[in-house]
Scaffold this active site. Structure first.
Site, PDB file in Angstrom:
ATOM      1  CG  ASP A 150      -7.686   7.932   5.333  1.00 51.73           C
ATOM      2  OD1 ASP A 150      -7.338   7.683   4.158  1.00 51.73           O
ATOM      3  OD2 ASP A 150      -6.898   7.966   6.293  1.00 51.73           O
ATOM      4  CG  ASP A 167      -0.795   6.875   2.637  1.00 52.73           C
ATOM      5  OD1 ASP A 167      -1.555   7.556   1.936  1.00 52.73           O
ATOM      6  OD2 ASP A 167      -1.067   6.564   3.820  1.00 52.73           O
ATOM      7  N   GLY A 170      -7.555   9.851  -4.384  1.00 48.30           N
ATOM      8  CA  GLY A 170      -8.446  10.404  -5.405  1.00 48.30           C
ATOM      9  C   GLY A 170      -8.188  11.856  -5.753  1.00 48.30           C
ATOM     10  CG  ASP A 171      -5.536  14.388  -3.396  1.00 49.48           C
ATOM     11  OD1 ASP A 171      -6.636  14.174  -2.839  1.00 49.48           O
ATOM     12  OD2 ASP A 171      -4.506  14.696  -2.774  1.00 49.48           O
ATOM     13  CE  LYS A 230      -3.260   2.544   2.932  1.00 44.46           C
ATOM     14  NZ  LYS A 230      -4.114   2.500   4.137  1.00 44.46           N
ATOM     15  NE  ARG A 269      -8.574   5.285   0.034  1.00 44.57           N
ATOM     16  CZ  ARG A 269      -7.965   5.701   1.143  1.00 44.57           C
ATOM     17  NH1 ARG A 269      -7.068   4.945   1.729  1.00 44.57           N
ATOM     18  NH2 ARG A 269      -8.293   6.861   1.678  1.00 44.57           N
TER      19      ARG A 269
END
Ligand SMILES: *[C@@H]1O[C@H](CO)[C@@H](O)[C@H](O)[C@H]1NC(C)=O
Length: 414
Positions: A234, A179, A214-215, A177, A230
């Site tokens: 969150d 980040d 998702g930015d 994952k 993603r």
């Protein structure tokens, strides 16, 4: 009203309309710029960097963050692996055991390698991977496309991608994952592919989970570089957070496919912040959305209710259906929604969702959910575990409680 007053009013109204329209236009230009940028990026990334053969169906397993945050150690991870086996969850497909943030020392070693935190992971990650593998499970780990992870208690991989990917491969890691905290300000489309290349060079197939929140519309550029991305920020363990994330993730339904999935974040089922019905909605939407099913509760101490939800084989089968198509909203009327998506064998997954405060009747029309008009349909209720005696023509109607859903598999029989 006198004529002068009236003409003043008309002028004011016109002026307000002009102001409103220009501000709307600006917003549209702004968001179309972001979309255009994401499109340009996807052109750059057209060549598939990620050919690891993973994620043919959405990944299933567990992740430490939602329940434990930074309070993790090797004992918790091992006991969770044990519990996945003894509860029978691993047999249902939950096979990734994923460590989230806070597993490493703040300082790298002299050679620049990540060091497992001595106070909490004294045996090291390799030993943990061996243990998890001995149970027939897979081990996932966490890093960040920045200088520090989100907790700021350990380094990120920016500038160390190859070294870290190699370390993960040596340790026997199966899932990463990745980040998006504390970076250098460059775009995710610059930073994330570097890790993809590093993983591909590492010599071990490692599932790449892009956690970019998702930015920058990762659904538009994620497929060549990630097995999942993603689509939202969150999740929190409450109804409004869960349902708003479900909405955001649904927008990108067309982009999900075998090998690359939209990721609306990990599950909160069993953490206590929602009712049983709300958790059933949560699990049902994640399943039909082909989301990763990563449990986020304490597997060692699950109650019967939690187990009933996450161990529903028929709902899991929708998520793991080989067709791999994410369900979408087919009809929305206020708090009443109909979601549907195609499954293999000409079947359809149908969700009747009541988001409002009152019990309501909800109808799904064949026309809305892409079932041929004259079909006679058999319906299996996946939470009642029964096939309805009645056959349905043209539509199916059910009464649904507040903050609850009905989930069916529809099968045309004639
Ligand atoms: C749900 O979680 C969000 C995010 O943490 C929080 O802002 C909100 O207040 C919570 N809502 C409720 C009803 O607890």
């Amino acid at each position: 009203m006198r004529r002068r007053e009236r003409s003043e009013m008309v002028k004011m109204t016109l002026l307000m309309m002009v102001v409103m329209m220009s501000s709307m236009l600006m917003t549209m230009v702004d968001s179309s710029r972001t979309v255009q940028r994401a499109r340009d990026d996807s052109e750059i990334l057209r060549r598939h960097l990620l050919a690891n053969g993973l994620g043919v169906t959405p990944p299933m397993g567990w992740n430490s963050w939602n329940h434990f945050n930074c309070n993790i150690n090797e004992k918790v991870i091992k006991e969770t692996a044990d519990a996945l086996v003894t509860t029978g969850l691993s047999k249902l497909g939950y096979n990734y055991v994923n460590i989230d943030d806070c597993w490493a020392e703040l300082a790298r070693d002299k050679k620049g390698k990540l060091v497992p935190k001595k106070s909490t992971f004294p045996s090291g990650i390799k030993a943990l991977a061996d243990y998890v593998h001995s149970k027939g499970l897979k081990l996932g780990i966490y890093s960040d496309a920045g200088y520090l992870t989100c907790s700021k208690t350990m380094p990120g991989s920016l500038g160390y991608e190859e070294k870290d990917a190699k370390t993960f491969a040596e340790w026997g890691i199966d899932y990463l994952k990745y980040d998006n905290c504390n970076h250098d300000g460059s775009r995710p489309t610059v930073r994330y592919p570097v890790m993809t290349r590093a993983l591909m060079k590492s010599g071990r197939p490692i599932f790449h989970s892009l956690c970019e929140w998702g930015d920058m519309h990762p659904a538009l550029w994620g497929a060549p570089i990630g097995n999942s991305w993603r689509t939202t920020n969150d999740i929190s363990d409450n109804w409004s957070s869960m349902i708003s994330i479900a909405d955001m993730n649904e927008i990108y339904a067309e982009h999900a496919r075998p090998g690359g999935w939209n990721d609306p974040d990990m599950l909160e089922v069993g953490n206590g912040g929602m009712t049983k019905d709300e958790y059933i909605v949560h699990f049902s939407i994640w399943a039909i959305s082909k989301a990763p099913l990563l449990l986020g509760c304490d597997i060692r101490n699950m109650n019967k209710e939690t187990m009933e939800i996450v161990a529903n084989k028929e709902v899991i089968a929708i998520n793991q259906d080989p067709h791999g198509v994410q369900a979408k909203k087919a009809r929305m009327e206020g708090d009443i929604q109909v979601w549907a998506g195609p499954l293999s064998g000409y079947r359809v997954a149908l969700l009747l969702l009541n988001r409002g405060p009152k019990r309501s009747d909800i109808a799904a029309f064949w026309d809305d959910i892409e079932i041929p008009a004259n079909s006679i349909v058999e319906a299996r209720d996946l939470w009642e575990h029964k096939t309805l005696k009645q056959k349905f023509v043209g539509k199916l109607t059910a009464t649904v409680d507040s903050h609850a859903c009905k989930l069916y598999i529809l099968k045309p029989v004639a």
